[in-house]
Motif scaffolding. Sequence first.
Motif, PDB file in Angstrom:
ATOM      1  N   GLY A  96      -7.951   9.440 -15.467  1.00  0.00           N
ATOM      2  CA  GLY A  96      -8.320   8.658 -16.636  1.00  0.00           C
ATOM      3  C   GLY A  96      -9.488   9.190 -17.434  1.00  0.00           C
ATOM      4  O   GLY A  96      -9.847   8.612 -18.465  1.00  0.00           O
ATOM      5  N   GLU A  97     -10.108  10.294 -16.989  1.00  0.00           N
ATOM      6  CA  GLU A  97     -11.233  10.868 -17.730  1.00  0.00           C
ATOM      7  C   GLU A  97     -10.772  11.299 -19.122  1.00  0.00           C
ATOM      8  O   GLU A  97      -9.762  11.969 -19.273  1.00  0.00           O
ATOM      9  CB  GLU A  97     -11.801  12.081 -16.983  1.00  0.00           C
ATOM     10  N   LYS A  98     -11.512  10.893 -20.147  1.00  0.00           N
ATOM     11  CA  LYS A  98     -11.080  11.160 -21.524  1.00  0.00           C
ATOM     12  C   LYS A  98     -11.993  12.136 -22.275  1.00  0.00           C
ATOM     13  O   LYS A  98     -11.677  12.545 -23.390  1.00  0.00           O
ATOM     14  CB  LYS A  98     -10.984   9.852 -22.312  1.00  0.00           C
ATOM     15  N   SER A  99     -13.117  12.498 -21.696  1.00  0.00           N
ATOM     16  CA  SER A  99     -14.041  13.397 -22.391  1.00  0.00           C
ATOM     17  C   SER A  99     -14.356  14.608 -21.540  1.00  0.00           C
ATOM     18  O   SER A  99     -14.240  14.578 -20.307  1.00  0.00           O
ATOM     19  CB  SER A  99     -15.336  12.665 -22.738  1.00  0.00           C
ATOM     20  N   TYR A 100     -14.747  15.691 -22.188  1.00  0.00           N
ATOM     21  CA  TYR A 100     -15.066  16.923 -21.489  1.00  0.00           C
ATOM     22  C   TYR A 100     -16.262  16.728 -20.561  1.00  0.00           C
ATOM     23  O   TYR A 100     -17.257  16.115 -20.933  1.00  0.00           O
ATOM     24  CB  TYR A 100     -15.388  18.035 -22.498  1.00  0.00           C
ATOM     25  N   GLY A 162     -16.288  24.779 -23.366  1.00  0.00           N
ATOM     26  CA  GLY A 162     -16.415  23.763 -24.404  1.00  0.00           C
ATOM     27  C   GLY A 162     -16.431  24.291 -25.814  1.00  0.00           C
ATOM     28  O   GLY A 162     -16.935  23.617 -26.725  1.00  0.00           O
ATOM     29  N   GLU A 163     -15.842  25.475 -26.028  1.00  0.00           N
ATOM     30  CA  GLU A 163     -15.847  26.071 -27.360  1.00  0.00           C
ATOM     31  C   GLU A 163     -15.192  25.167 -28.403  1.00  0.00           C
ATOM     32  O   GLU A 163     -15.590  25.145 -29.564  1.00  0.00           O
ATOM     33  CB  GLU A 163     -15.134  27.435 -27.340  1.00  0.00           C
ATOM     34  N   PHE A 164     -14.173  24.416 -27.980  1.00  0.00           N
ATOM     35  CA  PHE A 164     -13.447  23.563 -28.919  1.00  0.00           C
ATOM     36  C   PHE A 164     -13.490  22.099 -28.490  1.00  0.00           C
ATOM     37  O   PHE A 164     -12.564  21.339 -28.769  1.00  0.00           O
ATOM     38  CB  PHE A 164     -11.990  24.038 -29.043  1.00  0.00           C
ATOM     39  N   LYS A 165     -14.564  21.718 -27.831  1.00  0.00           N
ATOM     40  CA  LYS A 165     -14.645  20.342 -27.310  1.00  0.00           C
ATOM     41  C   LYS A 165     -14.667  19.287 -28.408  1.00  0.00           C
ATOM     42  O   LYS A 165     -14.322  18.128 -28.168  1.00  0.00           O
ATOM     43  CB  LYS A 165     -15.862  20.172 -26.405  1.00  0.00           C
ATOM     44  N   ASP A 166     -15.066  19.679 -29.608  1.00  0.00           N
ATOM     45  CA  ASP A 166     -15.113  18.714 -30.711  1.00  0.00           C
ATOM     46  C   ASP A 166     -13.823  18.649 -31.511  1.00  0.00           C
ATOM     47  O   ASP A 166     -13.643  17.754 -32.338  1.00  0.00           O
ATOM     48  CB  ASP A 166     -16.270  19.063 -31.660  1.00  0.00           C
ATOM     49  N   SER A 167     -12.920  19.593 -31.257  1.00  0.00           N
ATOM     50  CA  SER A 167     -11.685  19.624 -32.043  1.00  0.00           C
ATOM     51  C   SER A 167     -10.414  19.515 -31.199  1.00  0.00           C
ATOM     52  O   SER A 167      -9.369  19.099 -31.694  1.00  0.00           O
ATOM     53  CB  SER A 167     -11.622  20.912 -32.883  1.00  0.00           C
TER      54      SER A 167
END
Length: 314
Positions: A96-100, A162-167
């Motif tokens: 259920g983890e939804k974030s990096y 995490g290079e694309f963690k925001d996209s």
Amino acid sequence: MGERTVIITGANSGIGKAAAIKFATEGYRVIMACRDVDRSKKAQMEIIAATESERVELMGLDVSSFESIRNFCAEFKTKYEKLDILIHNAAYFNHGEKSYQFSRDQIELTFATNTFGPYLMTKLLADHLAKSEDPRILNACTTNIRYFFDPKRKIEFDNLQGEFKDSKPYSVYVNYGNSKMALLMLTFKMAEHYHEQGIKVNAVQIPVIKVSKETIKKVSPGYRIIARLQNLLGDSQESMANTYFHICTSEEFKNVTGRLVNDKRKIVNSSHYGSSIKDGVKQFFDKDVYPTYADNREIIEKVWELSSRLTEEA
């Protein structure tokens, strides 16, 4: 062969704990390598009580942290002259983890724990394994890699820090499968790399396993239905622990290396199925084959090079 020593990562719960009980019962010195030492002391006492063995030691290890791995290996080497069996059982899979999530070394936590940690730990303990009369390594893999039967599925190497963690959206399920496929590839490469030292390296394909009540509470309401069904049909932790023991100690697997073994203790081979939809369905349910993606030499070398570079940089 005298006293034999086994290190089991994540030995405070689940299959790892069941494996610790099995090895201790059979007279092995068991090193429980666990992230939270204080919380794991209870499990250690339970294992000692169940096996009546005093040779069950608890040592702190965060498999996602390269510093922790180096400290653990250094401490182990000061205490023991050799290592006979190394079982990479610990894994990160937070339903259920939804974030990096990232390790102390700023690497995506699933890969840090499931792939790069085992690589570094093996590298640092290889000299002690080589001193054993029968050194063996077992990597805990998963049936989740079977999603790589989809020809479009590939390991994403460009987002491990995490290079694309925001996209890019995060999926613990995708990352778990990717990291375990990478671990299987490392198994094949490790078997070649450590062959001259006499170290056998294999992976075990863990099937659907009964999940704990604690885990069921953590997952989404929709997945709880699947989890409860899984508990009706799934294999037991004790059964898998016996499989761990068999692969790591039996004469049958003494000279086997660089292979994937399923829960029935059968060697799993690269898929022979064609590319039709019918064949695709068949191979997904055939527990005797694995995706040919795992045999891609270019990707195997990429996983090895990446493991080496990231663990050296940290």
